[in-house]
Design a protein around this motif. Structure first.
Motif, PDB file in Angstrom:
ATOM      1  N   LYS A  33       0.633   1.650 -16.100  1.00  0.00           N
ATOM      2  CA  LYS A  33      -0.157   2.517 -16.976  1.00  0.00           C
ATOM      3  C   LYS A  33      -0.866   1.689 -18.043  1.00  0.00           C
ATOM      4  CE  LYS A  33       0.109   6.691 -19.730  1.00  0.00           C
ATOM      5  NZ  LYS A  33       0.941   7.761 -20.249  1.00  0.00           N
ATOM      6  N   ARG A  34      -0.138   0.752 -18.627  1.00  0.00           N
ATOM      7  CA  ARG A  34      -0.711  -0.114 -19.685  1.00  0.00           C
ATOM      8  C   ARG A  34      -1.887  -0.925 -19.166  1.00  0.00           C
ATOM      9  NH1 ARG A  34      -1.813  -3.893 -22.929  1.00  0.00           N
ATOM     10  NH2 ARG A  34      -0.576  -4.579 -24.690  1.00  0.00           N
ATOM     11  N   LEU A  35      -1.790  -1.382 -17.899  1.00  0.00           N
ATOM     12  CA  LEU A  35      -2.838  -2.225 -17.310  1.00  0.00           C
ATOM     13  C   LEU A  35      -3.892  -1.424 -16.545  1.00  0.00           C
ATOM     14  CD1 LEU A  35      -0.591  -5.135 -15.971  1.00  0.00           C
ATOM     15  CD2 LEU A  35      -1.949  -5.094 -18.079  1.00  0.00           C
ATOM     16  N   GLY A  36      -3.700  -0.124 -16.431  1.00  0.00           N
ATOM     17  CA  GLY A  36      -4.652   0.701 -15.699  1.00  0.00           C
ATOM     18  C   GLY A  36      -4.638   0.433 -14.199  1.00  0.00           C
ATOM     19  N   LEU A  37      -3.456   0.141 -13.668  1.00  0.00           N
ATOM     20  CA  LEU A  37      -3.301  -0.160 -12.245  1.00  0.00           C
ATOM     21  C   LEU A  37      -2.411   0.882 -11.587  1.00  0.00           C
ATOM     22  CD1 LEU A  37      -2.627  -4.017 -12.423  1.00  0.00           C
ATOM     23  CD2 LEU A  37      -4.695  -2.882 -11.551  1.00  0.00           C
ATOM     24  N   PRO A  38      -2.538   1.055 -10.269  1.00  0.00           N
ATOM     25  CA  PRO A  38      -1.577   1.909  -9.570  1.00  0.00           C
ATOM     26  C   PRO A  38      -0.200   1.239  -9.548  1.00  0.00           C
ATOM     27  CG  PRO A  38      -3.217   1.020  -8.038  1.00  0.00           C
ATOM     28  CD  PRO A  38      -3.578   0.529  -9.396  1.00  0.00           C
ATOM     29  N   PHE A  39       0.815   2.052  -9.310  1.00  0.00           N
ATOM     30  CA  PHE A  39       2.188   1.563  -9.255  1.00  0.00           C
ATOM     31  C   PHE A  39       2.810   1.954  -7.934  1.00  0.00           C
ATOM     32  CE2 PHE A  39       6.738   2.568  -9.741  1.00  0.00           C
ATOM     33  CZ  PHE A  39       7.198   1.295 -10.044  1.00  0.00           C
ATOM     34  N   ALA A  40       3.619   1.060  -7.379  1.00  0.00           N
ATOM     35  CA  ALA A  40       4.414   1.378  -6.191  1.00  0.00           C
ATOM     36  C   ALA A  40       5.828   0.838  -6.385  1.00  0.00           C
ATOM     37  CB  ALA A  40       3.792   0.779  -4.937  1.00  0.00           C
ATOM     38  N   ASP A  41       6.784   1.637  -5.973  1.00  0.00           N
ATOM     39  CA  ASP A  41       8.189   1.244  -5.994  1.00  0.00           C
ATOM     40  C   ASP A  41       8.594   1.029  -4.537  1.00  0.00           C
ATOM     41  OD1 ASP A  41      11.057   1.492  -5.769  1.00  0.00           O
ATOM     42  OD2 ASP A  41      11.069   2.322  -7.796  1.00  0.00           O
ATOM     43  N   ALA A  42       8.982  -0.173  -4.201  1.00  0.00           N
ATOM     44  CA  ALA A  42       9.293  -0.499  -2.802  1.00  0.00           C
ATOM     45  C   ALA A  42      10.372   0.420  -2.226  1.00  0.00           C
ATOM     46  CB  ALA A  42       9.719  -1.961  -2.681  1.00  0.00           C
ATOM     47  N   ASP A  43      11.396   0.732  -2.999  1.00  0.00           N
ATOM     48  CA  ASP A  43      12.460   1.595  -2.477  1.00  0.00           C
ATOM     49  C   ASP A  43      11.934   2.993  -2.149  1.00  0.00           C
ATOM     50  OD1 ASP A  43      14.362  -0.403  -2.509  1.00  0.00           O
ATOM     51  OD2 ASP A  43      15.334   0.280  -4.347  1.00  0.00           O
ATOM     52  N   VAL A  44      11.078   3.531  -2.993  1.00  0.00           N
ATOM     53  CA  VAL A  44      10.486   4.845  -2.733  1.00  0.00           C
ATOM     54  C   VAL A  44       9.641   4.796  -1.460  1.00  0.00           C
ATOM     55  CG1 VAL A  44       8.834   6.564  -3.610  1.00  0.00           C
ATOM     56  CG2 VAL A  44      10.544   5.555  -5.156  1.00  0.00           C
ATOM     57  N   GLU A  45       8.883   3.724  -1.296  1.00  0.00           N
ATOM     58  CA  GLU A  45       8.039   3.563  -0.111  1.00  0.00           C
ATOM     59  C   GLU A  45       8.889   3.399   1.157  1.00  0.00           C
ATOM     60  OE1 GLU A  45       4.674   3.777   0.026  1.00  0.00           O
ATOM     61  OE2 GLU A  45       4.572   4.189  -2.128  1.00  0.00           O
ATOM     62  N   ILE A  46       9.998   2.691   1.041  1.00  0.00           N
ATOM     63  CA  ILE A  46      10.916   2.517   2.179  1.00  0.00           C
ATOM     64  C   ILE A  46      11.509   3.869   2.563  1.00  0.00           C
ATOM     65  CG2 ILE A  46      13.129   1.511   2.890  1.00  0.00           C
ATOM     66  CD1 ILE A  46      12.333  -0.892   0.972  1.00  0.00           C
ATOM     67  N   GLU A  47      11.923   4.634   1.569  1.00  0.00           N
ATOM     68  CA  GLU A  47      12.476   5.955   1.853  1.00  0.00           C
ATOM     69  C   GLU A  47      11.451   6.855   2.541  1.00  0.00           C
ATOM     70  OE1 GLU A  47      15.894   6.342  -1.613  1.00  0.00           O
ATOM     71  OE2 GLU A  47      13.922   7.222  -2.000  1.00  0.00           O
ATOM     72  N   ALA A  48      10.217   6.790   2.086  1.00  0.00           N
ATOM     73  CA  ALA A  48       9.158   7.606   2.713  1.00  0.00           C
ATOM     74  C   ALA A  48       8.923   7.171   4.162  1.00  0.00           C
ATOM     75  CB  ALA A  48       7.872   7.499   1.902  1.00  0.00           C
ATOM     76  N   ALA A  49       8.888   5.878   4.392  1.00  0.00           N
ATOM     77  CA  ALA A  49       8.647   5.360   5.746  1.00  0.00           C
ATOM     78  C   ALA A  49       9.789   5.715   6.690  1.00  0.00           C
ATOM     79  CB  ALA A  49       8.442   3.847   5.702  1.00  0.00           C
ATOM     80  N   ALA A  50      11.012   5.693   6.184  1.00  0.00           N
ATOM     81  CA  ALA A  50      12.185   5.956   7.021  1.00  0.00           C
ATOM     82  C   ALA A  50      12.570   7.434   7.051  1.00  0.00           C
ATOM     83  CB  ALA A  50      13.374   5.137   6.521  1.00  0.00           C
ATOM     84  N   ALA A  51      11.995   8.209   6.163  1.00  0.00           N
ATOM     85  CA  ALA A  51      12.337   9.627   6.025  1.00  0.00           C
ATOM     86  C   ALA A  51      13.832   9.822   5.759  1.00  0.00           C
ATOM     87  CB  ALA A  51      11.892  10.433   7.246  1.00  0.00           C
ATOM     88  N   MET A  52      14.387   8.904   4.972  1.00  0.00           N
ATOM     89  CA  MET A  52      15.775   9.026   4.510  1.00  0.00           C
ATOM     90  C   MET A  52      15.954   8.158   3.271  1.00  0.00           C
ATOM     91  SD  MET A  52      18.047   6.921   7.375  1.00  0.00           S
ATOM     92  CE  MET A  52      17.217   7.421   8.859  1.00  0.00           C
ATOM     93  N   THR A  53      17.011   8.417   2.525  1.00  0.00           N
ATOM     94  CA  THR A  53      17.257   7.659   1.301  1.00  0.00           C
ATOM     95  C   THR A  53      17.733   6.243   1.630  1.00  0.00           C
ATOM     96  OG1 THR A  53      19.580   8.271   1.105  1.00  0.00           O
ATOM     97  CG2 THR A  53      17.962   9.784   0.099  1.00  0.00           C
ATOM     98  N   VAL A  54      17.627   5.373   0.644  1.00  0.00           N
ATOM     99  CA  VAL A  54      18.135   4.012   0.809  1.00  0.00           C
ATOM    100  C   VAL A  54      19.618   4.060   1.162  1.00  0.00           C
ATOM    101  CG1 VAL A  54      18.643   1.847  -0.403  1.00  0.00           C
ATOM    102  CG2 VAL A  54      16.400   2.919  -0.652  1.00  0.00           C
ATOM    103  N   SER A  55      20.385   4.911   0.484  1.00  0.00           N
ATOM    104  CA  SER A  55      21.817   5.034   0.774  1.00  0.00           C
ATOM    105  C   SER A  55      22.055   5.447   2.219  1.00  0.00           C
ATOM    106  CB  SER A  55      22.469   6.049  -0.164  1.00  0.00           C
ATOM    107  OG  SER A  55      22.484   5.545  -1.474  1.00  0.00           O
ATOM    108  N   ASP A  56      21.251   6.407   2.705  1.00  0.00           N
ATOM    109  CA  ASP A  56      21.394   6.851   4.096  1.00  0.00           C
ATOM    110  C   ASP A  56      21.013   5.750   5.083  1.00  0.00           C
ATOM    111  OD1 ASP A  56      22.342   9.322   3.368  1.00  0.00           O
ATOM    112  OD2 ASP A  56      20.407  10.350   3.596  1.00  0.00           O
TER     113      ASP A  56
END
Length: 184
Positions: A33-56
């Motif tokens: 936000k401070r730099l005016g850039l998009p943000f991505a969280d690798a764990d969130v992206e992994i969960e979306a790609a796998a359609a399950m939580t990191v724990s799962d």
């Protein structure tokens, strides 16, 4: 000419690396936000790609499959337009991921003392690598294996137990100094 030489350093993704619990996701959102850039969280992206939580993923498929998926997701994210990227704590264990980070990102090691990190990670029971283990002892073992890789980051910023805003400012100052040094 290498890939790293073709991407100007000030136009690269800013990748935050460090142990779980140092604040990569929280600080990363604020930094973006401070730099005016998009943000991505690798764990969130992994969960979306796998359609399950990191724990799962860990429970059903195991750590090796999680790491393979993590490498694929990080490669995709690092090939995307510039952003602030919070990597998983173990992402640096993969040699291909380290090479992608070196070629396509400015890496920032968010370093904090292990006692502070252990206190933070005890607040939630969502970290598969800590289940059934003493958090401080587990973090010490991870630090031993991972610190040599984190130390290869372009920048090291100590993020103590202070406010996340202080960590953001420290990273911004470190980035500005780095860009000035490399002539970006």
């Amino acid at each position: 000419m290498s890939l790293a030489e073709t991407i100007p350093v000030h136009r690269r993704t800013i990748a935050l690396v460090g142990l779980m619990g140092v604040g990569k996701s929280t600080v990363g959102r604020r930094l973006a936000k401070r730099l005016g850039l998009p943000f991505a969280d690798a764990d969130v992206e992994i969960e979306a790609a796998a359609a399950m939580t990191v724990s799962d993923i860990f429970a059903r498929l195991g750590e090796a499959e999680f790491r393979a998926g993590e490498a694929r997701v990080l490669k995709r994210l690092l090939q995307a337009p510039r952003m602030v990227l919070a990597t998983g704590g173990g992402a640096v264990l993969n040699p291909e991921t380290r090479a992608e980070l070196k070629a396509r990102a400015v890496t920032v090691w968010m370093r904090a003392d292990l006692e502070t990190v252990a206190a933070r990670v005890q607040r939630r029971d969502t970290r598969p690598l800590l289940r059934g283990r003493d958090p401080l002892e587990a973090l010490k073992a991870m630090a031993e294996a991972r610190y040599p890789f984190y130390a290869a980051a372009d920048l090291t910023v100590d993020v103590a137990s202070g406010a996340h805003a202080d960590s953001v400012e420290a990273i911004v100052h470190a980035l500005e100094a780095h860009w000035a040094e490399v002539g970006a």
